[in-house]
Scaffold this motif. Structure first.
Motif, PDB file in Angstrom:
ATOM      1  N   VAL A  48       0.920  -1.167  -0.011  1.00 16.77           N
ATOM      2  CA  VAL A  48      -0.029   0.252   0.014  1.00 16.77           C
ATOM      3  C   VAL A  48       0.712   1.256   0.085  1.00 16.77           C
ATOM      4  CG1 VAL A  48      -1.703   1.547   1.228  1.00 16.77           C
ATOM      5  CG2 VAL A  48      -2.025  -1.215   1.009  1.00 16.77           C
ATOM      6  N   ALA A  49       1.901   1.300   0.627  1.00 20.64           N
ATOM      7  CA  ALA A  49       2.849   2.574   0.841  1.00 20.64           C
ATOM      8  C   ALA A  49       3.547   2.504  -0.443  1.00 20.64           C
ATOM      9  CB  ALA A  49       3.754   2.371   2.062  1.00 20.64           C
ATOM     10  N   ILE A  57       8.210   7.780  -7.930  1.00 18.69           N
ATOM     11  CA  ILE A  57       9.600   6.918  -8.269  1.00 18.69           C
ATOM     12  C   ILE A  57       9.444   6.519  -9.685  1.00 18.69           C
ATOM     13  CG2 ILE A  57       9.507   6.094  -5.804  1.00 18.69           C
ATOM     14  CD1 ILE A  57       8.146   3.449  -6.446  1.00 18.69           C
ATOM     15  N   SER A  58      10.703   6.010  -9.961  1.00 16.79           N
ATOM     16  CA  SER A  58      10.773   5.392 -11.412  1.00 16.79           C
ATOM     17  C   SER A  58      10.428   4.108 -11.427  1.00 16.79           C
ATOM     18  CB  SER A  58      12.394   5.500 -11.705  1.00 16.79           C
ATOM     19  OG  SER A  58      12.953   4.408 -10.962  1.00 16.79           O
ATOM     20  N   ILE A  78      11.135   1.946   0.403  1.00 17.66           N
ATOM     21  CA  ILE A  78      10.026   3.052   0.578  1.00 17.66           C
ATOM     22  C   ILE A  78      10.456   4.282   1.491  1.00 17.66           C
ATOM     23  CG2 ILE A  78       7.467   3.386   1.294  1.00 17.66           C
ATOM     24  CD1 ILE A  78       7.173   0.459   0.494  1.00 17.66           C
ATOM     25  N   LEU A  79      10.798   4.137   2.619  1.00 19.84           N
ATOM     26  CA  LEU A  79      11.276   5.265   3.649  1.00 19.84           C
ATOM     27  C   LEU A  79      12.277   6.221   2.969  1.00 19.84           C
ATOM     28  CD1 LEU A  79      11.286   6.871   6.226  1.00 19.84           C
ATOM     29  CD2 LEU A  79      12.822   5.008   7.007  1.00 19.84           C
ATOM     30  N   GLU A  80      13.121   5.468   2.269  1.00 21.41           N
ATOM     31  CA  GLU A  80      14.350   6.168   1.197  1.00 21.41           C
ATOM     32  C   GLU A  80      13.650   7.145   0.527  1.00 21.41           C
ATOM     33  OE1 GLU A  80      17.754   5.388  -1.614  1.00 21.41           O
ATOM     34  OE2 GLU A  80      17.562   3.905  -0.087  1.00 21.41           O
ATOM     35  N   TRP A  81      12.828   6.618  -0.132  1.00 23.07           N
ATOM     36  CA  TRP A  81      12.198   7.278  -1.495  1.00 23.07           C
ATOM     37  C   TRP A  81      11.248   8.402  -1.047  1.00 23.07           C
ATOM     38  CZ3 TRP A  81      10.797   1.853  -3.999  1.00 23.07           C
ATOM     39  CH2 TRP A  81      11.923   1.342  -4.432  1.00 23.07           C
ATOM     40  N   MET A  82      10.526   7.938  -0.021  1.00 23.19           N
ATOM     41  CA  MET A  82       9.771   9.130   0.824  1.00 23.19           C
ATOM     42  C   MET A  82      10.345  10.296   1.319  1.00 23.19           C
ATOM     43  SD  MET A  82       6.722   7.060   2.852  1.00 23.19           S
ATOM     44  CE  MET A  82       5.364   6.368   2.050  1.00 23.19           C
ATOM     45  N   GLN A  83      11.489   9.969   2.006  1.00 25.78           N
ATOM     46  CA  GLN A  83      12.591  11.193   2.341  1.00 25.78           C
ATOM     47  C   GLN A  83      13.137  11.962   1.284  1.00 25.78           C
ATOM     48  OE1 GLN A  83      15.127   8.713   4.816  1.00 25.78           O
ATOM     49  NE2 GLN A  83      14.090   9.375   6.746  1.00 25.78           N
ATOM     50  N   GLU A  84      13.416  11.197   0.102  1.00 21.92           N
ATOM     51  CA  GLU A  84      13.764  11.823  -1.148  1.00 21.92           C
ATOM     52  C   GLU A  84      12.750  12.945  -1.618  1.00 21.92           C
ATOM     53  OE1 GLU A  84      15.298   8.860  -3.734  1.00 21.92           O
ATOM     54  OE2 GLU A  84      16.975   8.411  -2.559  1.00 21.92           O
ATOM     55  N   HIS A  85      11.727  12.248  -1.724  1.00 23.40           N
ATOM     56  CA  HIS A  85      10.339  13.238  -2.086  1.00 23.40           C
ATOM     57  C   HIS A  85      10.118  14.363  -1.307  1.00 23.40           C
ATOM     58  CE1 HIS A  85       6.832  14.251  -4.503  1.00 23.40           C
ATOM     59  NE2 HIS A  85       6.210  13.941  -3.340  1.00 23.40           N
TER      60      HIS A  85
END
Length: 110
Positions: A48-49, A57-58, A78-85
């Motif tokens: 879901v996340a 994301i790509s 997911i955490l890393e990508w959320m932080q990047e976003h």
């Protein structure tokens, strides 16, 4: 999944509700034992996340996350990508704020 169903904080509640919907959709395909296991609940949470990040994301990142069978690894990505976003959004906001300041606009509300 019981701990997830209780939903600790308000920001997690929409995700928790979406996890419950996903679990209902998967019900015909998995045993009750699997559906009620805590690890399956976290797998559903990670999916879901991940779906919430599809627009940020790509295709390669999405594919990689869907192919892994390691839920912890998927959640870490997911955490890393959320932080990047989040960092990217912060940079955009700061840039726009500076543009407004350069034009003589007030930015107290930013």
């Amino acid at each position: 999944t019981a701990a997830m169903a209780r939903g600790g904080n308000a920001s997690a509640q929409p995700l928790t509700a979406m996890v419950q919907v996903l679990l209902e959709e998967l019900r015909p395909y998995y045993s009750q034992e699997q559906l009620k296991s805590e690890s399956f609940g976290y797998t559903a949470l990670s999916l879901v996340a991940l779906s919430s990040l599809q627009c940020t994301i790509s295709t390669q990142q999405l594919s990689m996350a869907l192919q892994t069978t390691d839920t912890v690894e998927r959640l870490e990505w997911i955490l890393e990508w959320m932080q990047e976003h989040s960092n990217g959004l912060q940079e955009i906001a700061e840039s726009r704020k500076q543009e407004l300041l350069d034009c003589g606009e007030r930015t107290d509300d930013l």
